[in-house]
Scaffold this active site. Structure first.
Site, PDB file in Angstrom:
ATOM      1  N   ARG A 103       0.831  -1.208   0.000  1.00 30.89           N
ATOM      2  CA  ARG A 103       0.000   0.000   0.000  1.00 30.89           C
ATOM      3  C   ARG A 103       0.870   1.265   0.000  1.00 30.89           C
ATOM      4  O   ARG A 103       0.453   2.324  -0.468  1.00 30.89           O
ATOM      5  CB  ARG A 103      -0.936   0.032   1.217  1.00 30.89           C
ATOM      6  CG  ARG A 103      -2.098   1.011   0.996  1.00 30.89           C
ATOM      7  CD  ARG A 103      -3.045   1.105   2.184  1.00 30.89           C
ATOM      8  NE  ARG A 103      -2.541   1.974   3.219  1.00 30.89           N
ATOM      9  CZ  ARG A 103      -2.246   1.616   4.469  1.00 30.89           C
ATOM     10  NH1 ARG A 103      -2.411   0.381   4.863  1.00 30.89           N
ATOM     11  NH2 ARG A 103      -1.796   2.491   5.339  1.00 30.89           N
ATOM     12  N   TYR A 156     -16.548  14.129 -16.356  1.00 26.63           N
ATOM     13  CA  TYR A 156     -17.128  12.799 -16.133  1.00 26.63           C
ATOM     14  C   TYR A 156     -18.153  12.926 -14.997  1.00 26.63           C
ATOM     15  O   TYR A 156     -17.847  13.508 -13.941  1.00 26.63           O
ATOM     16  CB  TYR A 156     -16.003  11.832 -15.776  1.00 26.63           C
ATOM     17  CG  TYR A 156     -16.478  10.465 -15.353  1.00 26.63           C
ATOM     18  CD1 TYR A 156     -17.333   9.731 -16.161  1.00 26.63           C
ATOM     19  CD2 TYR A 156     -16.053   9.911 -14.144  1.00 26.63           C
ATOM     20  CE1 TYR A 156     -17.772   8.469 -15.770  1.00 26.63           C
ATOM     21  CE2 TYR A 156     -16.472   8.653 -13.752  1.00 26.63           C
ATOM     22  CZ  TYR A 156     -17.338   7.941 -14.573  1.00 26.63           C
ATOM     23  OH  TYR A 156     -17.764   6.701 -14.178  1.00 26.63           O
ATOM     24  N   ASP A 228      -7.729  17.013 -15.546  1.00 26.49           N
ATOM     25  CA  ASP A 228      -7.992  15.615 -15.902  1.00 26.49           C
ATOM     26  C   ASP A 228      -7.634  15.455 -17.378  1.00 26.49           C
ATOM     27  O   ASP A 228      -8.323  15.979 -18.257  1.00 26.49           O
ATOM     28  CB  ASP A 228      -9.476  15.288 -15.639  1.00 26.49           C
ATOM     29  CG  ASP A 228      -9.808  13.820 -15.873  1.00 26.49           C
ATOM     30  OD1 ASP A 228      -9.110  13.174 -16.687  1.00 26.49           O
ATOM     31  OD2 ASP A 228     -10.770  13.322 -15.272  1.00 26.49           O
TER      32      ASP A 228
HETATM   33  N1  LCS Z   1     -12.079  11.047 -15.647  1.00 26.65           N
HETATM   34  C1  LCS Z   1     -12.640  10.875 -16.858  1.00 26.65           C
HETATM   35  C2  LCS Z   1     -12.436  11.924 -17.904  1.00 26.65           C
HETATM   36  C3  LCS Z   1     -13.401   9.751 -17.126  1.00 26.65           C
HETATM   37  O1  LCS Z   1     -13.935   9.616 -18.349  1.00 26.65           O
HETATM   38  C4  LCS Z   1     -13.577   8.774 -16.107  1.00 26.65           C
HETATM   39  C5  LCS Z   1     -14.387   7.555 -16.343  1.00 26.65           C
HETATM   40  C6  LCS Z   1     -12.992   9.002 -14.854  1.00 26.65           C
HETATM   41  C7  LCS Z   1     -12.243  10.134 -14.665  1.00 26.65           C
HETATM   42  C8  LCS Z   1     -13.114   8.007 -13.741  1.00 26.65           C
HETATM   43  O2  LCS Z   1     -12.270   6.950 -14.005  1.00 26.65           O
HETATM   44  P1  LCS Z   1     -12.465   5.456 -13.429  1.00 26.65           P
HETATM   45  O3  LCS Z   1     -12.632   5.604 -11.963  1.00 26.65           O
HETATM   46  O4  LCS Z   1     -13.670   4.900 -14.067  1.00 26.65           O
HETATM   47  O5  LCS Z   1     -11.198   4.792 -13.802  1.00 26.65           O
HETATM   48  N2  LCS Z   1     -15.201   7.624 -17.458  1.00 26.65           N
HETATM   49  C9  LCS Z   1     -16.127   6.776 -17.842  1.00 26.65           C
HETATM   50  C10 LCS Z   1     -17.014   6.995 -18.902  1.00 26.65           C
HETATM   51  O6  LCS Z   1     -17.073   8.021 -19.598  1.00 26.65           O
HETATM   52  N3  LCS Z   1     -17.803   5.954 -19.023  1.00 26.65           N
HETATM   53  O7  LCS Z   1     -17.540   5.001 -18.088  1.00 26.65           O
HETATM   54  C11 LCS Z   1     -16.438   5.453 -17.259  1.00 26.65           C
END
Ligand code: LCS
Length: 438
Positions: A103, A156, A228
């Protein structure tokens, strides 16, 4: 004693040399060893700094391991044996470099973290169990009760839901803005604004924010700019080089690129931030595991190739959709009709693999269309080698609610396409046949 014989004039230096031969030998051995380390690792590190991005994709993060493997081994272990209690103590005190517990750190994870940090042009990186874990850890590390966050509207869904639900419970407030409009960002700035969080291009509207300009606004207010970079990856956009302070990714997407891992990462610019973030991550515990790190590291090797292929395919598909009579509008950073075309051209090395569009006939037409594709897969997520299609209003952005979706421009008919690396004519053929069914 016999050395004294060849002291010609009994100089003080020679006296020391002759009276302490053991100390001298140790000193010389240390010197030789230090020069060896500089030669072996220092030379390699300075050499790596000069490598092009393409070469870094293949080589970045590789360390020295027993038996000389050419890729980092998977250290699938939760804990590491101490040689003695004394060594355990000095590892915990940080007096000795080594591994304690996965961890906290692990060689396979560290190799991948180093690779991503190099590709983003950062100082160090922190691997997380998901993209949302990376975002949560970043907010928790930077904010306290009473602080305010400015966040792009087009993010997101769960990113803004996290601010609206969990973080608000701890007295952290936020305002969503169209960050492509810098006046909107300036208008909502408060003395308590500590973080400006930008996703660019935004999910799913693809709104592009001028990172250099928003960094200046953040820094004039002593706020931190977090970006991001999931949609572009460092192959197409490097926010830290545009004055952002911190970059986060969902590595589930383009960085890994093969739809077989859920992971995230935070990239920082300096050691002080790194140590404070590492402490936070150790406490919240949302770390990545060695096997997923290995897979992501493997994916990075083809990152540049994949991003160029995604972009090339997406450009052709965006043009096809734009000219199709059943399509109402298309948003793609490579199209001249894209509202942020100019800044996209300046900020991106290529337009990327994401397209949003709406069919004439809104939601119903979109539903028929998405049910009719064959080669494209109806699934959320993005950034893999396979083309995915999804409906943000009922899927990825369902959690933010209709009101926020409408304010963000996520219409009920919006379809999002994550263009893969298949043959582009096969993809266009599939879309064409599905459009015929509408
Ligand atoms: N940031 C962006 C721009 C994302 O598109 C997503 C997930 C995340 C963060 C979060 O990431 P995760 O925890 O899922 O690894 N985007 C998704 C989407 O557009 N559809 O399903 C997941």
């Amino acid at each position: 004693m016999h050395l004294k014989k060849w002291q010609p004039n009994g100089s003080p230096l020679l006296k020391i040399v002759c009276s302490k031969p053991l100390e001298l030998a140790t000193f010389l051995l240390n010197l030789i060893f230090t020069y060896y380390l500089i030669y072996r690792y220092g030379a390699k590190m300075s050499h790596n700094k000069k490598l092009d991005f393409d070469s870094e994709c293949v080589h970045a993060g590789m360390g020295e391991y027993e038996f000389g493997p050419v890729v980092p081994p998977i250290y699938q272990t939760s804990t590491f044996k101490f040689e003695s209690v004394k060594q355990g103590i000095s590892l915990f005190k940080g007096e000795e470099k080594g591994y304690i517990y996965t961890r906290l750190s692990n060689p396979t994870i560290e190799a991948m973290e180093n690779a991503v940090a190099i590709l983003e042009g950062g100082h160090k990186a922190l691997g997380c169990g998901s993209g949302i874990a990376a975002i949560y850890t970043t907010f928790i590390a930077l904010l306290k009760a009473g602080d305010h966050v400015i966040c792009s509207k087009s993010v997101y869904g769960p990113t803004s839901t996290l601010l609206a639900t969990l973080l608000s419970k701890f007295g952290i407030t936020h305002t969503l803005v169209n960050s492509s409009d810098l006046e909107q960002v300036k208008d909502v700035l408060k003395p308590e604004t500590k973080v400006i969080f930008i996703e660019t291009p935004g999910n799913p509207t693809l709104d592009v924010t001028d990172l250099k300009a928003v960094a200046e606004i953040a820094h004039n207010n002593n706020a931190v700019l977090v970006v991001d970079n999931t949609f572009m990856s460092p192959a197409l956009q490097q926010p830290l080089k545009l004055d952002a302070d911190i970059v986060v990714h969902s590595m589930t997407k383009f960085l890994n690129g093969h739809a077989d891992v859920v992971a995230g990462i935070i990239i920082v610019k300096d050691e002080e931030t790194y140590l404070s973030f590492r402490k936070t991550l150790n406490l919240v515990g949302g770390v990545i595991d060695p096997f997923n790190s290995f897979l992501v590291h493997r994916g990075l090797k083809t990152l540049k190739l994949r991003m160029l292929c995604h972009s090339e395919n997406a450009m052709k598909i965006a043009e096809f959709l734009e000219n199709h009579p059943k399509v109402d509008w298309v948003r793609y950073p490579g199209l001249k009709s894209f509202p942020y075309y100019k800044i996209a051209q300046k900020q991106h090395k290529a337009p990327g693999g994401m397209i949003s569009f709406e069919l004439k006939g809104g939601h119903d037409a979109a539903e028929t269309f998405m049910n009719s594709v064959n080669l494209c897969t109806l699934a959320v997520s993005l950034g893999g080698v396979e083309t995915l299609i999804q409906h943000p209003a009922s899927m990825s952005h369902y959690s933010i609610g209709k009101e926020t979706r409408e304010a963000t421009g996520i219409t009920d008919g919006l379809v999002r396409l994550s263009v893969g690396i298949e043959n582009v004519d096969d993809l266009i053929g599939d879309l064409e046949r599905a459009l015929e069914k509408v």
